[in-house]
Design a protein around this motif. Structure first.
Motif, PDB file in Angstrom:
ATOM      1  N   GLU A 126       0.926  -1.136   0.029  1.00 30.78           N
ATOM      2  CA  GLU A 126       0.127  -0.020   0.000  1.00 30.78           C
ATOM      3  C   GLU A 126       0.727   1.056  -0.118  1.00 30.78           C
ATOM      4  OE1 GLU A 126      -2.915   0.070  -0.317  1.00 30.78           O
ATOM      5  OE2 GLU A 126      -3.981  -1.888   0.363  1.00 30.78           O
ATOM      6  N   THR A 127       0.457   2.313  -0.716  1.00 36.87           N
ATOM      7  CA  THR A 127       1.309   3.489  -0.750  1.00 36.87           C
ATOM      8  C   THR A 127       0.546   4.636  -0.236  1.00 36.87           C
ATOM      9  OG1 THR A 127       0.887   3.618  -3.147  1.00 36.87           O
ATOM     10  CG2 THR A 127       2.725   2.679  -2.608  1.00 36.87           C
ATOM     11  N   LYS A 128      -0.822   4.676  -0.373  1.00 38.82           N
ATOM     12  CA  LYS A 128      -1.583   5.810   0.045  1.00 38.82           C
ATOM     13  C   LYS A 128      -2.007   5.677   1.524  1.00 38.82           C
ATOM     14  CE  LYS A 128      -2.755   8.539  -2.124  1.00 38.82           C
ATOM     15  NZ  LYS A 128      -3.581   9.036  -2.999  1.00 38.82           N
ATOM     16  N   LEU A 129      -1.963   6.758   2.254  1.00 34.69           N
ATOM     17  CA  LEU A 129      -2.201   6.821   3.574  1.00 34.69           C
ATOM     18  C   LEU A 129      -3.666   6.402   3.786  1.00 34.69           C
ATOM     19  CD1 LEU A 129      -1.386   8.422   6.332  1.00 34.69           C
ATOM     20  CD2 LEU A 129      -2.939  10.013   5.803  1.00 34.69           C
ATOM     21  N   LEU A 130      -4.562   6.646   3.084  1.00 33.38           N
ATOM     22  CA  LEU A 130      -6.068   6.139   3.274  1.00 33.38           C
ATOM     23  C   LEU A 130      -6.291   4.566   3.325  1.00 33.38           C
ATOM     24  CD1 LEU A 130      -8.695   7.279   4.499  1.00 33.38           C
ATOM     25  CD2 LEU A 130      -9.376   7.142   1.957  1.00 33.38           C
ATOM     26  N   ASN A 131      -5.407   4.249   2.081  1.00 34.62           N
ATOM     27  CA  ASN A 131      -5.612   2.696   1.948  1.00 34.62           C
ATOM     28  C   ASN A 131      -4.978   1.842   3.174  1.00 34.62           C
ATOM     29  OD1 ASN A 131      -6.622   3.297  -0.324  1.00 34.62           O
ATOM     30  ND2 ASN A 131      -4.950   2.784  -1.629  1.00 34.62           N
ATOM     31  N   ILE A 132      -3.728   2.624   3.436  1.00 31.46           N
ATOM     32  CA  ILE A 132      -3.244   1.560   4.606  1.00 31.46           C
ATOM     33  C   ILE A 132      -4.090   1.741   6.044  1.00 31.46           C
ATOM     34  CG2 ILE A 132      -1.584   3.283   5.589  1.00 31.46           C
ATOM     35  CD1 ILE A 132      -0.671  -0.268   5.093  1.00 31.46           C
ATOM     36  N   LEU A 133      -4.685   2.741   6.124  1.00 34.53           N
ATOM     37  CA  LEU A 133      -5.595   2.709   7.358  1.00 34.53           C
ATOM     38  C   LEU A 133      -6.874   1.826   7.242  1.00 34.53           C
ATOM     39  CD1 LEU A 133      -5.473   6.459   8.136  1.00 34.53           C
ATOM     40  CD2 LEU A 133      -4.798   4.773   9.451  1.00 34.53           C
ATOM     41  N   LEU A 134      -7.216   1.569   5.791  1.00 30.99           N
ATOM     42  CA  LEU A 134      -8.359   0.948   5.501  1.00 30.99           C
ATOM     43  C   LEU A 134      -7.879  -0.612   5.896  1.00 30.99           C
ATOM     44  CD1 LEU A 134     -10.158   2.435   2.662  1.00 30.99           C
ATOM     45  CD2 LEU A 134     -11.114   1.924   5.286  1.00 30.99           C
ATOM     46  N   PHE A 135      -6.733  -0.878   5.364  1.00 37.74           N
ATOM     47  CA  PHE A 135      -6.012  -2.290   5.562  1.00 37.74           C
ATOM     48  C   PHE A 135      -5.875  -2.785   6.860  1.00 37.74           C
ATOM     49  CE2 PHE A 135      -2.020  -4.497   6.691  1.00 37.74           C
ATOM     50  CZ  PHE A 135      -2.279  -5.802   5.884  1.00 37.74           C
ATOM     51  N   ILE A 136      -5.681  -1.765   7.817  1.00 35.50           N
ATOM     52  CA  ILE A 136      -5.595  -2.022   9.314  1.00 35.50           C
ATOM     53  C   ILE A 136      -7.047  -2.188   9.835  1.00 35.50           C
ATOM     54  CG2 ILE A 136      -5.255  -0.807  11.480  1.00 35.50           C
ATOM     55  CD1 ILE A 136      -2.703   0.292  10.271  1.00 35.50           C
ATOM     56  N   LYS A 137      -8.067  -1.163   9.315  1.00 36.96           N
ATOM     57  CA  LYS A 137      -9.378  -1.518   9.855  1.00 36.96           C
ATOM     58  C   LYS A 137      -9.972  -2.651   9.320  1.00 36.96           C
ATOM     59  CE  LYS A 137     -13.656   1.235   9.875  1.00 36.96           C
ATOM     60  NZ  LYS A 137     -14.469   0.538   9.213  1.00 36.96           N
ATOM     61  N   VAL A 138      -9.809  -2.933   8.113  1.00 37.23           N
ATOM     62  CA  VAL A 138     -10.560  -4.147   7.677  1.00 37.23           C
ATOM     63  C   VAL A 138      -9.786  -5.504   7.811  1.00 37.23           C
ATOM     64  CG1 VAL A 138     -11.867  -5.236   5.580  1.00 37.23           C
ATOM     65  CG2 VAL A 138     -11.754  -2.631   6.029  1.00 37.23           C
ATOM     66  N   THR A 139      -8.712  -5.612   6.962  1.00 37.20           N
ATOM     67  CA  THR A 139      -8.015  -6.780   6.787  1.00 37.20           C
ATOM     68  C   THR A 139      -7.238  -7.282   7.969  1.00 37.20           C
ATOM     69  OG1 THR A 139      -7.376  -5.837   4.592  1.00 37.20           O
ATOM     70  CG2 THR A 139      -6.291  -8.052   5.177  1.00 37.20           C
ATOM     71  N   LEU A 140      -6.451  -6.437   8.484  1.00 44.68           N
ATOM     72  CA  LEU A 140      -5.654  -6.815   9.813  1.00 44.68           C
ATOM     73  C   LEU A 140      -6.655  -7.085  10.997  1.00 44.68           C
ATOM     74  CD1 LEU A 140      -2.765  -7.018  11.296  1.00 44.68           C
ATOM     75  CD2 LEU A 140      -3.405  -4.415  11.967  1.00 44.68           C
ATOM     76  N   TRP A 141      -7.587  -6.386  11.031  1.00 43.71           N
ATOM     77  CA  TRP A 141      -8.632  -6.648  12.143  1.00 43.71           C
ATOM     78  C   TRP A 141      -9.412  -7.853  12.006  1.00 43.71           C
ATOM     79  CZ3 TRP A 141      -6.461  -2.495  14.652  1.00 43.71           C
ATOM     80  CH2 TRP A 141      -6.846  -2.398  15.968  1.00 43.71           C
ATOM     81  N   LYS A 142      -9.817  -8.155  10.707  1.00 45.79           N
ATOM     82  CA  LYS A 142     -10.708  -9.399  10.585  1.00 45.79           C
ATOM     83  C   LYS A 142      -9.502 -10.652  10.542  1.00 45.79           C
ATOM     84  CE  LYS A 142     -14.366  -8.436   7.526  1.00 45.79           C
ATOM     85  NZ  LYS A 142     -14.914  -8.593   6.115  1.00 45.79           N
ATOM     86  N   SER A 143      -8.209 -10.371  10.332  1.00 48.38           N
ATOM     87  CA  SER A 143      -7.373 -11.700  10.683  1.00 48.38           C
ATOM     88  C   SER A 143      -7.146 -11.947  12.183  1.00 48.38           C
ATOM     89  CB  SER A 143      -6.073 -11.433  10.077  1.00 48.38           C
ATOM     90  OG  SER A 143      -6.238 -11.086   8.726  1.00 48.38           O
ATOM     91  N   LEU A 144      -7.033 -10.673  12.920  1.00 52.63           N
ATOM     92  CA  LEU A 144      -6.716 -11.007  14.158  1.00 52.63           C
ATOM     93  C   LEU A 144      -7.926 -11.111  15.232  1.00 52.63           C
ATOM     94  CD1 LEU A 144      -4.127  -7.992  14.767  1.00 52.63           C
ATOM     95  CD2 LEU A 144      -3.727 -10.460  14.701  1.00 52.63           C
ATOM     96  N   PHE A 145      -8.933 -10.220  14.742  1.00 51.07           N
ATOM     97  CA  PHE A 145     -10.092 -10.276  15.741  1.00 51.07           C
ATOM     98  C   PHE A 145     -11.280 -10.742  15.096  1.00 51.07           C
ATOM     99  CE2 PHE A 145      -7.328  -6.543  16.886  1.00 51.07           C
ATOM    100  CZ  PHE A 145      -6.785  -7.229  17.998  1.00 51.07           C
ATOM    101  N   GLY A 146     -11.368 -11.123  14.080  1.00 53.68           N
ATOM    102  CA  GLY A 146     -12.586 -11.770  13.183  1.00 53.68           C
ATOM    103  C   GLY A 146     -13.601 -10.660  12.760  1.00 53.68           C
ATOM    104  N   LYS A 147     -13.225  -9.554  12.997  1.00 56.51           N
ATOM    105  CA  LYS A 147     -14.212  -8.336  12.539  1.00 56.51           C
ATOM    106  C   LYS A 147     -13.375  -7.301  12.544  1.00 56.51           C
ATOM    107  CE  LYS A 147     -15.385  -7.280  17.391  1.00 56.51           C
ATOM    108  NZ  LYS A 147     -14.790  -6.141  17.612  1.00 56.51           N
ATOM    109  N   GLU A 148     -14.293  -6.396  11.423  1.00 58.30           N
ATOM    110  CA  GLU A 148     -13.750  -4.847  11.379  1.00 58.30           C
ATOM    111  C   GLU A 148     -13.566  -3.938  12.649  1.00 58.30           C
ATOM    112  OE1 GLU A 148     -15.081  -2.770   8.219  1.00 58.30           O
ATOM    113  OE2 GLU A 148     -15.350  -4.200   6.976  1.00 58.30           O
TER     114      GLU A 148
END
Lengths: 179, 186
Positions: free
Chosen positions: B77-99
């Protein structure tokens, strides 16, 4: 979108990866703090012991396992608890002739998913929390056991094996204070 | 000791698909031990937060590697908003099962973003002592987020605050904002 996102969410479960990495981070922290592998092994066992003492209560409430009439019962229940808490089914075997000692063979070991031991840490018992949990949980139901790793696939062994030995029944035990 | 035994390399194994699950009880008890261990080695609330954050950072760094290979097909990811969305969606879902519940931007400082979660997994079984009410063990999760941002080239400082449940305050380095504006200009 990845398939993972379709995973049904069970509020009583957490991601195995989060668990594995969190545990790994704790081990790394202990290595950093103590700088001595033997001491880290001891600390991990103690952390496991503390967890076991509290875990047994949850196990009794949730699985309603009933009484153990002999050590084979105890072994079955340890197997059941691995399934319930870590989602793996270890095999129980290698009983001693006297029936007071058995092995728990873990395949796979959920703690070591992303782990490789560097050469200078070959004496680290990475998963040493597990025998600690067994000892702590057994002590709370008045069984004193010795539990330790005798083989670990992290060290090149073919299997990961915890040996559990019955020591004695604790009579009229006073509840152990927090260490 | 192990001479003669051939250890298989971890890279010979196939990558975890992220489907294994363990019980929440097991995780909660492990986390509780980590908090107690950390608590015994610090003198202040601030130090405790730092210690928990450090524990989280080791998790975050590894999640970056794992998720960019498995979920993002090696694409960064190169854009600020995209990396934040990556954290909010992808990372959170992998770690905690939800956004994560909400992503907000501070109105008065363009470097600050807020990620809001009503009840973080790690706080569910932790009661905060009354005389130290500022303790928030989600500092561990803040550490995860901080490591993810640092490892993906968005240096930031992340702290966990008690606000609408738990709010992770993300304060980016000045250079990140400047770069993002530059990218926008193209």
């Amino acid at each position: 979108m990845s398939r993972q996102n379709l995973r049904a969410i069970d509020p009583k479960k957490v991601s195995g990866e989060l668990f594995t990495l969190t545990y790994g981070s704790l081990v790394a922290q202990l290595l950093k703090d103590y700088e001595n592998v033997e001491e880290v092994n001891r600390q991990l066992e103690r952390i496991g012991y503390n967890i076991g003492m509290r875990l047994i209560e949850d196990f009794l409430a949730r699985a309603n396992p009933g009484r153990c009439y002999d050590f084979r019962d105890t072994a079955d229940k340890i197997q059941q608890a691995f399934k319930l808490y870590l989602g793996v089914s270890p095999s129980i075997g290698s009983w001693s002739p006297g029936g007071d000692e058995f092995s728990v063979v873990l395949d796979p070991n959920p703690l070591t998913e992303f782990v490789e031991l560097p050469d200078h840490l070959q004496n680290l018992r990475y998963s040493n929390v597990l025998p600690g949990v067994i000892r702590g949980a057994a002590e709370m139901v008045q069984i004193e056991v010795l539990a330790s790793f005798i083989a670990d696939s992290l060290k090149g062994d073919n299997i990961t094996e915890i040996r559990v030995k019955f020591v004695k029944r604790l009579e009229d035990a006073v509840p152990a204070g927090e260490d | 000791m192990n001479i003669g035994k051939q250890r298989p390399s971890i890279l010979d194994k196939s990558l975890s698909r992220g489907k294994t699950e363990v019980s929440l009880t097991a995780y909660a008890l492990l986390f509780s031990e980590m908090v107690q261990y950390s608590h015994n080695r610090v003198n202040s609330v601030n130090e405790l937060h730092n210690k928990l954050s450090e524990l989280g950072q080791r998790v975050g760094i590894r999640m970056v590697e794992l998720l960019f290979v498995r979920e993002k097909n090696y694409k960064r990811e190169t854009k600020l908003l995209n990396i934040l969305l990556f954290i909010k969606v992808t990372l959170w879902k992998s770690l905690f099962g939800k956004e994560a519940e909400k992503l907000d931007r501070a109105t008065d400082d363009e470097r600050i973003y807020y990620l809001i979660e009503k009840e973080p997994l790690v706080n569910r079984f932790i009661s905060v002592p009354r005389d130290k009410s500022s303790i928030n063990c989600a500092a561990f999760v803040a550490g995860i987020v901080e490591a993810v941002l640092n490892a993906t080239g968005f240096p930031a400082k992340v702290t966990a605050l008690w606000h609408k449940g738990t709010t992770y305050m993300i304060k980016f380095d000045e250079s990140v904002i400047a770069r993002d504006k530059q990218l926008d200009g193209r």
